[in-house]
Write an enzyme that holds these catalytic residues in place. Sequence first.
Site, short mmCIF file in Angstrom:
data_model
loop_
_atom_site.label_atom_id
_atom_site.label_comp_id
_atom_site.label_asym_id
_atom_site.label_seq_id
_atom_site.Cartn_x
_atom_site.Cartn_y
_atom_site.Cartn_z
N HIS A 53 -7.25 0.05 9.40
CA HIS A 53 -7.27 1.41 9.92
C HIS A 53 -7.41 1.24 11.43
O HIS A 53 -7.24 0.17 11.96
CB HIS A 53 -8.48 2.18 9.37
CG HIS A 53 -8.49 2.32 7.89
ND1 HIS A 53 -7.83 3.32 7.22
CD2 HIS A 53 -9.11 1.61 6.92
CE1 HIS A 53 -8.04 3.22 5.93
NE2 HIS A 53 -8.82 2.19 5.71
N CYS B 163 -4.37 0.48 3.52
CA CYS B 163 -5.51 0.37 2.60
C CYS B 163 -5.26 0.91 1.18
O CYS B 163 -4.66 0.23 0.37
CB CYS B 163 -6.74 1.00 3.26
SG CYS B 163 -8.28 0.38 2.57
N1 GLN Z 1 -10.59 2.65 -2.49
C1 GLN Z 1 -10.17 1.47 -1.92
C2 GLN Z 1 -11.22 0.41 -1.68
O1 GLN Z 1 -12.38 0.71 -1.39
C3 GLN Z 1 -9.45 1.84 -0.65
C4 GLN Z 1 -10.33 2.28 0.49
C5 GLN Z 1 -9.55 2.67 1.72
O2 GLN Z 1 -8.42 3.13 1.64
N2 GLN Z 1 -10.19 2.51 2.88
O3 GLN Z 1 -10.89 -0.72 -1.76
#
Ligand code: GLN
Length: 248
Positions: free
Chosen positions: A196, A95
């Site tokens: 995740h 992510c």
């Molecule tokens: N900040 C990023 C987004 O919302 C990554 C979020 C995350 O790592 N879950 O796209």
Amino acid sequence: MKELNLLYMYPDMLELYGDIGNIKVLQYRMRKRGLILNIDTYSIEDKAPDFYSYDIIFAGGGADNEQSILSKDLIKYKSFLKEAIDNGVFFLLICGAYQLFGKYYKGVDNNIIPGLEIFDYYTEAIPDRSKRCIGNIVIDVNLGDFTTKVIGFENHGGQTYNISSPFGKVLFGNGNKFGDTQEGFFLKNVIATYLHGPLLSKNPDLADYILHYCLKRKYNEEFELTKLDDTFENKCREQLLDRFLNIC
Ligand code: GLN
């Protein structure tokens, strides 16, 4: 005894939704086979790591704020990280870390967080903060010798564009952007994904793909990993696949 060395980058800033579980799964699957996974960490202000000496480099998800704080530090290591990728070190990027290996991340306020620009993709958040790709996701992944359904959980506002080689084909969920057919980015030794989960706890075949790749690269041997008893993991997968795709 065979050993692998893993570097966990920014554990204090990039660790959402139990991303550290991915490392624990790799270590567990090594230990069960009488193998050792050594884990080092790196964060801002630590001594510069010798990236090239690692077999696996892992970085997890993080909110925009953390991404903007650490981006400058990460970019210091661009040439070393690129060299490690070119030399076959395995990278698992989840992510927020996935986004930072691309050109840039544009946040909801149009603020630009520079990326490493190692890969050509880029990410832009939807201006409406309340609109995020959130939920369970299943993708079809081709890992060379076999295909597998990879199960995870996504939560990102960022929409990622210009992907040359996706990680998987979306069967359920969103993927790189709302309603996309593609998820993540994949080279033989780089998996960058929104999943995740922790990803590897739900996908033991994927964990073994990574371990097999790294052990083969390090010890330069053809070998099969001993099979582990994944009865519980597979029962869980069957239930999840049944729930999301109506198949077993
Ligand atoms: N900040 C990023 C987004 O919302 C990554 C979020 C995350 O790592 N879950 O796209």
